[in-house]
Design a protein around this motif. Structure first.
Motif, PDB file in Angstrom:
ATOM      1  N   CYS A 163       3.586  26.289 -16.446  1.00 56.64           N
ATOM      2  CA  CYS A 163       4.909  26.607 -17.377  1.00 56.64           C
ATOM      3  C   CYS A 163       4.942  28.042 -17.632  1.00 56.64           C
ATOM      4  CB  CYS A 163       4.949  25.815 -18.517  1.00 56.64           C
ATOM      5  SG  CYS A 163       3.824  26.285 -20.041  1.00 56.64           S
ATOM      6  N   SER A 164       3.924  28.834 -17.163  1.00 62.87           N
ATOM      7  CA  SER A 164       3.850  30.434 -17.294  1.00 62.87           C
ATOM      8  C   SER A 164       3.734  30.738 -19.010  1.00 62.87           C
ATOM      9  CB  SER A 164       5.190  30.778 -16.823  1.00 62.87           C
ATOM     10  OG  SER A 164       5.419  30.652 -15.327  1.00 62.87           O
ATOM     11  N   ARG A 165       3.282  29.967 -19.760  1.00 63.42           N
ATOM     12  CA  ARG A 165       2.870  30.465 -21.020  1.00 63.42           C
ATOM     13  C   ARG A 165       1.883  31.157 -20.969  1.00 63.42           C
ATOM     14  NH1 ARG A 165       4.791  28.680 -25.887  1.00 63.42           N
ATOM     15  NH2 ARG A 165       3.279  28.736 -27.787  1.00 63.42           N
ATOM     16  N   TRP A 166       2.125  32.215 -21.884  1.00 59.38           N
ATOM     17  CA  TRP A 166       0.738  33.044 -22.305  1.00 59.38           C
ATOM     18  C   TRP A 166      -0.026  32.547 -23.170  1.00 59.38           C
ATOM     19  CZ3 TRP A 166      -0.673  37.582 -19.563  1.00 59.38           C
ATOM     20  CH2 TRP A 166       0.408  38.076 -18.708  1.00 59.38           C
ATOM     21  N   ILE A 167      -1.503  32.312 -23.190  1.00 57.40           N
ATOM     22  CA  ILE A 167      -2.374  31.582 -24.165  1.00 57.40           C
ATOM     23  C   ILE A 167      -3.394  32.697 -24.828  1.00 57.40           C
ATOM     24  CG2 ILE A 167      -3.813  29.774 -24.554  1.00 57.40           C
ATOM     25  CD1 ILE A 167      -2.399  28.580 -21.860  1.00 57.40           C
ATOM     26  N   HIS A 168      -3.138  32.811 -25.889  1.00 55.91           N
ATOM     27  CA  HIS A 168      -4.250  33.776 -26.612  1.00 55.91           C
ATOM     28  C   HIS A 168      -4.377  33.588 -27.796  1.00 55.91           C
ATOM     29  CE1 HIS A 168      -6.863  37.166 -26.642  1.00 55.91           C
ATOM     30  NE2 HIS A 168      -6.407  37.535 -27.677  1.00 55.91           N
ATOM     31  N   PRO A 169      -5.740  33.331 -28.500  1.00 55.53           N
ATOM     32  CA  PRO A 169      -6.698  33.235 -27.941  1.00 55.53           C
ATOM     33  C   PRO A 169      -6.751  32.306 -26.799  1.00 55.53           C
ATOM     34  CG  PRO A 169      -7.117  32.604 -30.107  1.00 55.53           C
ATOM     35  CD  PRO A 169      -5.574  32.805 -30.063  1.00 55.53           C
ATOM     36  N   PRO A 170      -7.810  32.303 -25.819  1.00 56.58           N
ATOM     37  CA  PRO A 170      -7.760  31.567 -24.542  1.00 56.58           C
ATOM     38  C   PRO A 170      -8.300  30.166 -24.880  1.00 56.58           C
ATOM     39  CG  PRO A 170      -9.585  33.112 -24.474  1.00 56.58           C
ATOM     40  CD  PRO A 170      -8.824  33.467 -25.618  1.00 56.58           C
ATOM     41  N   ARG A 171      -7.672  29.136 -24.154  1.00 52.45           N
ATOM     42  CA  ARG A 171      -8.626  27.843 -24.246  1.00 52.45           C
ATOM     43  C   ARG A 171      -8.220  27.101 -23.011  1.00 52.45           C
ATOM     44  NH1 ARG A 171      -3.736  25.710 -28.181  1.00 52.45           N
ATOM     45  NH2 ARG A 171      -4.287  27.630 -29.342  1.00 52.45           N
ATOM     46  N   SER A 172      -8.806  25.965 -22.780  1.00 49.51           N
ATOM     47  CA  SER A 172      -8.941  25.233 -21.543  1.00 49.51           C
ATOM     48  C   SER A 172      -7.796  24.666 -21.015  1.00 49.51           C
ATOM     49  CB  SER A 172     -10.029  24.378 -21.322  1.00 49.51           C
ATOM     50  OG  SER A 172      -9.906  23.381 -22.509  1.00 49.51           O
ATOM     51  N   CYS A 215      -3.178  24.371 -21.568  1.00 55.30           N
ATOM     52  CA  CYS A 215      -1.933  24.810 -22.325  1.00 55.30           C
ATOM     53  C   CYS A 215      -1.264  24.026 -23.410  1.00 55.30           C
ATOM     54  CB  CYS A 215      -0.935  24.846 -21.113  1.00 55.30           C
ATOM     55  SG  CYS A 215       0.687  25.429 -21.939  1.00 55.30           S
ATOM     56  N   PRO A 216      -1.179  24.592 -24.642  1.00 54.75           N
ATOM     57  CA  PRO A 216      -0.819  23.915 -25.737  1.00 54.75           C
ATOM     58  C   PRO A 216       0.509  23.698 -25.694  1.00 54.75           C
ATOM     59  CG  PRO A 216      -0.815  26.439 -26.193  1.00 54.75           C
ATOM     60  CD  PRO A 216      -1.407  26.044 -24.731  1.00 54.75           C
ATOM     61  N   LYS A 217       1.527  23.950 -24.603  1.00 51.23           N
ATOM     62  CA  LYS A 217       2.888  23.771 -24.414  1.00 51.23           C
ATOM     63  C   LYS A 217       2.890  22.476 -23.533  1.00 51.23           C
ATOM     64  CE  LYS A 217       7.425  25.352 -22.974  1.00 51.23           C
ATOM     65  NZ  LYS A 217       8.110  26.217 -22.503  1.00 51.23           N
ATOM     66  N   CYS A 218       2.482  22.423 -22.328  1.00 53.82           N
ATOM     67  CA  CYS A 218       2.520  21.299 -21.235  1.00 53.82           C
ATOM     68  C   CYS A 218       1.369  20.555 -21.031  1.00 53.82           C
ATOM     69  CB  CYS A 218       3.143  21.915 -20.312  1.00 53.82           C
ATOM     70  SG  CYS A 218       1.932  23.041 -19.097  1.00 53.82           S
ATOM     71  N   TRP A 219       0.218  20.862 -21.804  1.00 45.20           N
ATOM     72  CA  TRP A 219      -1.054  20.298 -21.399  1.00 45.20           C
ATOM     73  C   TRP A 219      -1.659  20.697 -20.217  1.00 45.20           C
ATOM     74  CZ3 TRP A 219      -3.147  19.882 -26.330  1.00 45.20           C
ATOM     75  CH2 TRP A 219      -2.512  19.638 -27.236  1.00 45.20           C
ATOM     76  N   SER A 220      -1.264  21.276 -19.369  1.00 38.62           N
ATOM     77  CA  SER A 220      -1.654  21.472 -18.051  1.00 38.62           C
ATOM     78  C   SER A 220      -3.154  22.311 -18.231  1.00 38.62           C
ATOM     79  CB  SER A 220      -0.822  22.531 -17.237  1.00 38.62           C
ATOM     80  OG  SER A 220      -1.595  22.988 -15.993  1.00 38.62           O
ATOM     81  N   ASP A 221      -3.946  22.073 -17.338  1.00 39.34           N
ATOM     82  CA  ASP A 221      -5.484  22.752 -17.282  1.00 39.34           C
ATOM     83  C   ASP A 221      -5.385  23.724 -15.989  1.00 39.34           C
ATOM     84  OD1 ASP A 221      -5.772  20.999 -15.037  1.00 39.34           O
ATOM     85  OD2 ASP A 221      -7.479  20.270 -15.652  1.00 39.34           O
TER      86      ASP A 221
END
Length: 132
Positions: free
Chosen positions: A33-42, A44-50
Motif C-alpha cells: 500500500c506504499s505506507r511509510w512506517i516509522h518507527p519500523p515494525r514487521s 503494515c499498520p494500514k493493510c497488515w501486509s508483511d
C-alpha cells in the motif's frame, strides 16, 4: 556490532541504524500500500501486509512540535524538533533543530534533514529550509 547502536537491535530496526553509518535515512515502507512506517515494525499498520521494504524519504518536512532543553549541563538550551515528513501525514522524526534560537522557532515552518557526525555514525538533525 557498532558500539553506538542500541543494545536491542532486531530485524525491523537494524536497517535504520545501519543507514546512519553512511548518512542514509532508511525507513520502512509497505510494498503493498506504499505506507511509510516509522518507527519500523514487521507488518503494515494500514493493510497488515508483511511485505515491508526500506526506502529513503526526501528529508523535507514541517515542524509539528518541539521542546527546548539543554543537551548537557551548563549548555545553552537546544530546540528538539518533532518533524512530520513531507511524504506522509503522521510519519515523524525527532532530532535537534540547528541554527535557531527558541525565540525564533515557529510551528509549521519547513525544515530539511541534514547530518551531524557523532562517534561512528551520523545523527539526523534538521535546519530551516532555505528559500529559493
Amino acid at each position: 556490532m557498532n558500539d553506538v547502536w542500541p543494545s536491542r537491535l532486531d530485524y525491523d530496526t537494524a536497517p535504520y541504524w545501519e543507514g546512519l553509518e553512511s548518512k542514509s535515512l532508511s525507513l520502512a515502507r509497505c510494498g503493498d500500500c506504499s505506507r511509510w512506517i516509522h518507527p519500523p515494525r514487521s507488518c503494515c499498520p494500514k493493510c497488515w501486509s508483511d511485505n515491508i521494504g526500506r526506502e529513503s524519504p526526501s528529508g523535507k518536512g514541517t515542524l509539528y512540535s518541539y521542546i527546548v532543553q539543554p543537551l548537557e549541563p551548563g549548555a545553552p538550551p537546544s530546540v528538539i524538533a518533532w518533524v512530520e515528513l513531507a511524504e506522509q501525514k503522521g510519519v515523524f522524526l525527532v532530532g535537534p533543530l540547528e541554527d535557531v534560537t527558541p525565540e525564533t522557532v515557529e510551528i509549521g515552518c519547513n525544515v530539511q534533514l541534514e547530518w551531524r557526525a557523532s562517534r561512528n555514525l551520523f545523527v539526523p538533525v534538521f535546519r530551516l529550509e532555505k528559500s529559493a
